[in-house]
Design an enzyme around this catalytic site. Structure first.
Site, PDB file in Angstrom:
ATOM      1  N   TRP A 139       0.834  -1.210   0.000  1.00  0.00           N
ATOM      2  CA  TRP A 139       0.000   0.000   0.000  1.00  0.00           C
ATOM      3  C   TRP A 139       0.861   1.250   0.000  1.00  0.00           C
ATOM      4  O   TRP A 139       0.564   2.216  -0.692  1.00  0.00           O
ATOM      5  CB  TRP A 139      -0.968  -0.009   1.188  1.00  0.00           C
ATOM      6  CG  TRP A 139      -1.969  -1.124   1.087  1.00  0.00           C
ATOM      7  CD1 TRP A 139      -2.115  -2.170   1.952  1.00  0.00           C
ATOM      8  CD2 TRP A 139      -2.947  -1.330   0.058  1.00  0.00           C
ATOM      9  NE1 TRP A 139      -3.126  -2.996   1.524  1.00  0.00           N
ATOM     10  CE2 TRP A 139      -3.652  -2.513   0.372  1.00  0.00           C
ATOM     11  CE3 TRP A 139      -3.292  -0.614  -1.101  1.00  0.00           C
ATOM     12  CZ2 TRP A 139      -4.690  -3.008  -0.436  1.00  0.00           C
ATOM     13  CZ3 TRP A 139      -4.325  -1.107  -1.900  1.00  0.00           C
ATOM     14  CH2 TRP A 139      -5.006  -2.294  -1.563  1.00  0.00           C
ATOM     15  N   LYS A 181     -12.276  -1.948   7.074  1.00  0.00           N
ATOM     16  CA  LYS A 181     -11.497  -2.873   7.894  1.00  0.00           C
ATOM     17  C   LYS A 181     -11.934  -2.857   9.359  1.00  0.00           C
ATOM     18  O   LYS A 181     -12.279  -3.890   9.885  1.00  0.00           O
ATOM     19  CB  LYS A 181     -10.012  -2.600   7.756  1.00  0.00           C
ATOM     20  CG  LYS A 181      -9.426  -3.306   6.535  1.00  0.00           C
ATOM     21  CD  LYS A 181      -8.894  -2.396   5.503  1.00  0.00           C
ATOM     22  CE  LYS A 181      -8.490  -3.160   4.245  1.00  0.00           C
ATOM     23  NZ  LYS A 181      -7.708  -2.312   3.361  1.00  0.00           N
ATOM     24  N   ASP A 234      -1.667   6.568   6.585  1.00  0.00           N
ATOM     25  CA  ASP A 234      -2.700   5.640   6.134  1.00  0.00           C
ATOM     26  C   ASP A 234      -2.974   4.693   7.304  1.00  0.00           C
ATOM     27  O   ASP A 234      -2.126   3.889   7.664  1.00  0.00           O
ATOM     28  CB  ASP A 234      -2.180   4.871   4.902  1.00  0.00           C
ATOM     29  CG  ASP A 234      -3.171   3.817   4.393  1.00  0.00           C
ATOM     30  OD1 ASP A 234      -4.206   3.594   5.044  1.00  0.00           O
ATOM     31  OD2 ASP A 234      -2.884   3.229   3.326  1.00  0.00           O
TER      32      ASP A 234
HETATM   33  C1  LIG Z   1      -7.120  -1.901   2.264  1.00  0.00           C
HETATM   34  C2  LIG Z   1      -6.062  -0.885   2.316  1.00  0.00           C
HETATM   35  C3  LIG Z   1      -5.957   0.132   1.354  1.00  0.00           C
HETATM   36  C4  LIG Z   1      -6.870   0.208   0.155  1.00  0.00           C
HETATM   37  O1  LIG Z   1      -8.098   0.663   0.523  1.00  0.00           O
HETATM   38  P1  LIG Z   1      -9.254   0.904  -0.554  1.00  0.00           P
HETATM   39  O2  LIG Z   1     -10.311   1.537   0.292  1.00  0.00           O
HETATM   40  O3  LIG Z   1      -9.633  -0.423  -1.109  1.00  0.00           O
HETATM   41  O4  LIG Z   1      -8.738   1.819  -1.605  1.00  0.00           O
HETATM   42  C5  LIG Z   1      -4.966   1.078   1.517  1.00  0.00           C
HETATM   43  N1  LIG Z   1      -4.109   1.030   2.555  1.00  0.00           N
HETATM   44  C6  LIG Z   1      -4.174   0.057   3.484  1.00  0.00           C
HETATM   45  C7  LIG Z   1      -3.209   0.056   4.619  1.00  0.00           C
HETATM   46  C8  LIG Z   1      -5.151  -0.915   3.395  1.00  0.00           C
HETATM   47  O5  LIG Z   1      -5.235  -1.880   4.320  1.00  0.00           O
END
Ligand SMILES: *Cc1c(COP(=O)(O)O)cnc(C)c1O
Length: 378
Positions: free
Chosen positions: A120, A211, A187
């Site tokens: 990511w 999540k 993030d």
């Molecule tokens: C799942 C995830 C993403 C991607 O998220 P989307 O909402 O599908 O774009 C980005 N960063 C991390 C750390 C993730 O776990």
């Protein structure tokens, strides 16, 4: 010719039902397990929203009932994470992946620094490179991202420094908030609300809701308002944070159902002791599983350094000698209702996601399956 008796039909039916409703232990990485409370309240809201006689799916986002949902979600978000008033909480669309571009679009003038800790992070880096110079201060790519780089230095001449606190795929996590001399952007898609955070150390925190918070469809952004307005480029209205701050996330139609559901999770979290209590439960659950991975001769943790191991996504593989048993273990676990433990295709092996809503009982069920499988194999 044989006949099935009425009683036999009843029995078959009952067995089938029992099979269908066998308790599932949901270890999916995302979308992932949500509190039963969230599911129940969402079903209620879909049937009859706040006594309106309408579904939350079919009511105007400008109605006073929905405006209240949005305001309460933002209020509770701030309360649970202790977010100061000079920050805004936004619910946007497009996922964390859209934030990868929206962040540099709004914040990157000349140069930004990134910590490369996984798939990511590297996607975020790639997007930022389209907007200016990107300095990668450290990377753990050399070892399949199985550790968090230490002792790196953040340059002072950058517009911001970007980190991914929890690396959902590799299973590493930065579990503390650190001080940097420039605006810190994080993030937190997969560890938001898993522990208390000192929001004042960050300029921007973002993530997909799917999540630890709610269903897919909403993207949360916590943003310090005074970091904006420093880039000269034209930013399209929808990709401009200021647009959404000015309108309280109601510039256009927000992801109404996803926000409604997220609000239920926030209420559940508050009723269950907030992020401090969640952190305690998460540490306990992760410890139970890591202990078994370390003890069991079939398995080994994908992340060697215990300090770097994620409390949310626990990655492990089979020791070389037992590799041929991987699929058999997945099947063995599935028979006990354990779902979602197949590792990400880039890492292989197994990944057990132990988000806030996952009960300890599910972790214990997985541990028992690992122990029983070990006996069966040896
Ligand atoms: C799942 C995830 C993403 C991607 O998220 P989307 O909402 O599908 O774009 C980005 N960063 C991390 C750390 C993730 O776990």
């Amino acid at each position: 010719m044989t006949y099935i008796t009425f009683l036999e039909i009843l029995t078959i039916n009952f067995t089938l039902q029992k099979f269908i409703i066998m308790k599932k232990h949901n270890f999916y990485a995302g979308p992932s397990i949500l509190p039963q409370y969230t599911i129940d309240k969402t079903i209620e809201g879909i049937k009859d929203f706040a006594g309106t006689g309408l579904s939350v799916l079919e009511i105007s986002h400008r109605s006073k009932e929905f405006v209240e949902v949005m305001e309460n979600a933002q209020k509770l978000f701030k309360e649970l994470l202790n977010i100061p008033d000079d920050y805004a909480v936004l619910f946007l669309q497009g996922g964390a992946s859209t934030q990868f571009a929206m962040i540099p679009f709004n914040l990157l003038n000349k140069k930004a620094a990134y910590l490369d800790t996984g798939a990511w992070s590297s996607k975020a880096i790639k997007e930022a490179q389209g907007f200016g110079e990107v300095e990668i201060v450290a990377s753990s790519k050399d070892n399949a991202y199985n550790y968090i780089p230490k002792n790196f230095e953040v340059p002072v001449d950058v517009d911001y420094f970007h980190i991914t606190t929890n690396n959902t795929i590799a299973g590493t996590e930065i579990k503390n908030d650190f001080d940097v001399p420039v605006p810190l952007v994080a993030d937190m898609s997969s560890d938001i609300f898993s522990r208390p955070i000192d929001v004042t150390k960050y300029a921007l925190i973002y993530g997909g809701a799917q999540k630890n918070l709610g269903p897919a469809g909403a993207t949360f952004v916590i943003i310090k308002k005074d970091i904006l307005g420093k880039v000269d480029r034209h930013i399209p209205t929808m990709l401009k944070y200021q647009t959404h701050i000015d309108k309280g996330s109601m510039f256009n139609t927000p992801p109404a159902l996803a926000v409604f559901s997220a609000l239920q999770t926030l209420k559940w979290l508050k009723n269950n002791g907030g992020v401090e209590a969640a952190q305690k439960r998460n540490i306990e659950k992760a410890q139970i599983l890591y202990d078994e991975i370390d003890r069991n001769k079939l398995f080994k943790a994908a992340v060697p350094n215990p300090d770097d191991r994620s409390l949310m996504n626990i990655t492990f593989v089979m020791n070389e000698a037992y590799k041929p048993h991987e699929q058999a273990f997945l099947d063995f676990a599935a028979q006990r209702g354990i779902v979602g433990i197949k590792g990400h295709r880039s890492v292989g092996g197994f990944r057990a996601s132990t988000y806030n809503a996952l009960p300890k009982e599910s972790v214990e069920t997985l541990v028992k399956a690992m122990q029983d499988f070990e006996k069966q194999v040896s």
